[in-house]
Enzyme design. Structure first.
Site, PDB file in Angstrom:
ATOM      1  N   THR B  26      -0.243   7.974  -4.857  1.00 24.98           N
ATOM      2  CA  THR B  26      -1.687   7.458  -5.359  1.00 24.98           C
ATOM      3  C   THR B  26      -2.347   8.784  -5.459  1.00 24.98           C
ATOM      4  OG1 THR B  26      -3.378   5.814  -4.902  1.00 24.98           O
ATOM      5  CG2 THR B  26      -2.655   6.957  -2.971  1.00 24.98           C
ATOM      6  N   CYS B  32     -11.585   6.429   0.024  1.00 25.77           N
ATOM      7  CA  CYS B  32     -10.473   5.760   0.557  1.00 25.77           C
ATOM      8  C   CYS B  32      -9.371   6.135   1.183  1.00 25.77           C
ATOM      9  CB  CYS B  32      -9.958   5.234  -1.054  1.00 25.77           C
ATOM     10  SG  CYS B  32     -10.896   4.626  -2.381  1.00 25.77           S
ATOM     11  N   HIS B  49      -3.878   1.533  -1.137  1.00 22.13           N
ATOM     12  CA  HIS B  49      -4.813   2.526  -1.551  1.00 22.13           C
ATOM     13  C   HIS B  49      -6.344   1.707  -0.984  1.00 22.13           C
ATOM     14  CE1 HIS B  49      -6.975   5.631  -4.443  1.00 22.13           C
ATOM     15  NE2 HIS B  49      -7.860   5.025  -3.761  1.00 22.13           N
TER      16      HIS B  49
END
Lengths: 208, 165
Positions: B26, B32, B49
């Site tokens: 990711t 995040c 994520h």
């Protein structure tokens, strides 16, 4: 609250005009600073999936300089002024006489100068919006980051995150000279702000 | 035998699982958190994520369970079990949870990165999965990739270069 995914066309046009007025003023300010004509694109107003927002500046991992302002007042939101690193260096050398060939880093002086340039532009962007809508809107102290676009912009999406996986973005690109992209303004009003903006401009709302 | 190695991508507020010889990645994690689960016996990996700490604040019509730490982790765990992973073999690693703008804004939004990290840790404790490594906090973005062959989590950032967990 209204489903933002289904905003009618004329409401999108209203938001586009809002973006137009704000960025028009900022482009004029930039043009005065540079003492050169600065063109701007027609603002785009779109409900975009989170994944696609960073695509607007080259993708999640694209290195960008972002000057971030939290917009406070009656129609809060997030405002980003985004520059590609080479454009940031070019602005610095022309506006602040800070020459540098190194596009991989920005020192403290450069941070400070870029924040101040961003401040002037954001101030003119927001003050014209405030005049136009008669809503108070003012920027917080600027915060600067030089990092991956995805990491930076995701911060501006948190308020939207609670409601869905897309955010409404008002996006304007500035151009100076031959297709050289100088920068982009991203205004991401908080979901609650749309009603206030529409009402202030006399656009009827479903929930009135 | 020719192995077709591919990289499985996980978007923002998204999760996925894959197995050897693939890897899973990711990009552009800011506040995040990228959380990974790994079963070394099956060489099976999962990644989420995570954007927000708790689904309590969700106001969306159809809940995206991949977005919130408290819903994404149980979902990822279940998907791993369905593919044959065993709870006692699972290990976790994570990265992200930065505070991209140290002086911007106020209140809850500002602390969202650290809160995402805390919430992920609480969920791991609840699920009884040990956290083998983390690279969290700071004020910079990260891209992460977990290699199913080795279970190594590769973390790339602009400021700190490459790091492996």
């Amino acid at each position: 609250m209204e489903n933002l995914g289904n905003l009618e066309d004329f409401k999108l046009d209203v938001l586009k005009e809002v973006g137009n007025i704000g960025s028009g003023n900022a482009a004029t300010a930039l043009s005065r600073l540079l003492n050169k004509p600065v063109d701007m694109g027609v603002p785009k107003v779109q409900m975009l999936p989170f994944e696609e927002i960073a695509e607007k500046v080259g993708g999640n991992e694209q290195l960008v300089v972002a000057i971030f302002f939290r917009v406070e007042g009656e129609a809060p939101g997030n405002l980003f002024f985004i520059l590609q690193p080479h454009a940031a260096k070019s602005l610095l050398s022309r506006l602040a006489n800070i020459p540098s060939d190194d596009e991989d880093s920005f020192n403290e002086m450069e941070h400070s100068a870029l924040s101040e340039i961003g401040n002037i532009l954001a101030g003119s962007y927001l003050s014209s919006l405030a005049d136009f809508t008669r809503l108070s809107m003012y920027p917080t102290v600027p915060a600067l980051a030089f990092d991956m676009a995805g990491a930076i912009l995701s911060y501006g999406l948190l308020q939207f995150g609670q409601m869905g996986d897309a955010a409404l973005l008002i996006d304007t690109t500035f151009l100076e000279g031959q297709n050289q992209i100088e920068g982009q303004f991203f205004l991401i009003p908080d979901p609650e702000s749309f009603g206030k903006i529409f009402r202030s401009l006399g656009v009827p709302m479903n929930d009135d | 035998m020719i192995e077709d190695k591919s990289i499985i991508k996980v978007g923002m507020a998204d999760l996925n699982v894959t197995s050897n010889p693939n890897s899973i990645r990711t990009t552009g994690l800011g506040s995040c958190v990228g959380l990974t689960l790994y079963d070394p016996h099956l060489k099976l990996a999962g990644m989420a994520h995570v954007m927000l700490p708790s689904s309590d604040i969700a106001r969306e019509g159809q809940l995206n369970i991949a977005k919130y730490a408290d819903t994404a982790l149980p979902e990822l765990f279940e998907r791993m079990l369905k593919l044959g992973a065993e709870r006692r073999r699972l290990v976790a690693k994570m990265a992200g949870g930065a505070q991209m703008f140290a002086f911007a804004g106020s209140g809850d939004t500002m602390r969202i990165g650290p809160r995402n990290v805390e919430s992920c840790k609480e969920m791991l404790v609840d699920l009884g999965i040990p956290l083998l490594g983390e690279d969290t906090g700071g004020s910079y973005g990260r891209t992460i990739e977990l290699d199913c062959e080795t279970g190594v989590l590769n973390i790339r950032s602009v400021q700190k270069g490459v790091k492996e967990l």
